[in-house]
Design a protein around this motif. Structure first.
Motif, short mmCIF file in Angstrom:
data_model
loop_
_atom_site.label_atom_id
_atom_site.label_comp_id
_atom_site.label_asym_id
_atom_site.label_seq_id
_atom_site.Cartn_x
_atom_site.Cartn_y
_atom_site.Cartn_z
N THR A 1 0.84 -1.19 0.00
CA THR A 1 0.00 0.00 0.00
C THR A 1 0.88 1.24 0.00
O THR A 1 1.77 1.37 0.85
CB THR A 1 -0.92 0.04 1.23
N ILE A 2 0.61 2.15 -0.94
CA ILE A 2 1.33 3.41 -1.00
C ILE A 2 0.45 4.51 -0.42
O ILE A 2 -0.77 4.50 -0.63
CB ILE A 2 1.77 3.74 -2.45
N ALA A 3 1.07 5.42 0.30
CA ALA A 3 0.32 6.53 0.89
C ALA A 3 1.24 7.74 0.98
O ALA A 3 2.46 7.59 1.02
CB ALA A 3 -0.19 6.16 2.28
N ARG A 4 0.63 8.92 0.99
CA ARG A 4 1.43 10.14 1.11
C ARG A 4 0.87 10.99 2.24
O ARG A 4 -0.34 11.06 2.45
CB ARG A 4 1.47 10.94 -0.19
N ASP A 5 1.78 11.62 2.97
CA ASP A 5 1.41 12.54 4.04
C ASP A 5 2.02 13.88 3.68
O ASP A 5 3.21 14.12 3.91
CB ASP A 5 1.95 12.03 5.38
N ASN A 6 1.22 14.73 3.08
CA ASN A 6 1.73 16.02 2.61
C ASN A 6 2.24 16.88 3.77
O ASN A 6 3.20 17.63 3.61
CB ASN A 6 0.64 16.78 1.86
N ALA A 7 1.63 16.75 4.93
CA ALA A 7 2.06 17.56 6.07
C ALA A 7 3.46 17.19 6.53
O ALA A 7 4.21 18.02 7.04
CB ALA A 7 1.07 17.39 7.22
N LYS A 8 3.83 15.92 6.33
CA LYS A 8 5.15 15.44 6.75
C LYS A 8 6.11 15.34 5.56
O LYS A 8 7.24 14.88 5.73
CB LYS A 8 5.04 14.09 7.44
N ASN A 9 5.64 15.71 4.38
CA ASN A 9 6.47 15.64 3.16
C ASN A 9 7.04 14.24 2.98
O ASN A 9 8.21 14.05 2.62
CB ASN A 9 7.61 16.66 3.22
N THR A 10 6.21 13.25 3.21
CA THR A 10 6.67 11.86 3.21
C THR A 10 5.70 10.96 2.47
O THR A 10 4.48 11.14 2.56
CB THR A 10 6.84 11.36 4.66
#
Length: 118
Positions: A68-77
């Motif tokens: 599963t791929i996911a992005r956390d824009n707040a953590k730039n990760t």
């Protein structure tokens, strides 16, 4: 120059799990897509998973239902959760980011080794 730094790789037994992280040196919000690739010795680099800026995801057939791929824009990760790992998942995993406007810009991380023992 944006830098991508992968972490979370290691040695795990078949059936185990790992979570890879890709931390960017600046906001990932501007990137149209972020992807995970992998390369095993003697094999061409292959796309594993991708996620767009609106959250659309794509997976290689070989990892569907396990990764599963996911992005956390707040953590730039960006993350890659890998479950039910198999020996054939052994490879160096690379993070990649691409931005299309105002002109195409892309960059790679340095890679992180994942080794799955049988």
């Amino acid at each position: 120059q944006v830098q991508l730094v992968e972490s979370g790789g290691g040695l795990v037994q078949a059936g185990g799990s790992l979570r890879l992280s890709c931390a960017a040196s600046e906001s990932i919000f501007s990137f149209n897509a972020m992807r995970w690739y992998r390369q095993a010795p003697g094999i061409q680099r292959e796309l594993v998973a991708a996620i767009t800026d609106i959250g659309t995801t794509l997976y290689a057939d070989s990892v569907k239902g396990r990764f599963t791929i996911a992005r956390d824009n707040a953590k730039n990760t960006v993350y890659l959760q890998m479950n039910s790992l198999k020996p054939e998942d052994t490879a160096v995993y690379y993070c990649y980011a691409v931005r299309l406007l105002p002109s195409k810009f892309d960059t790679w991380g340095q890679g992180t080794q994942v080794t799955v023992s049988s």
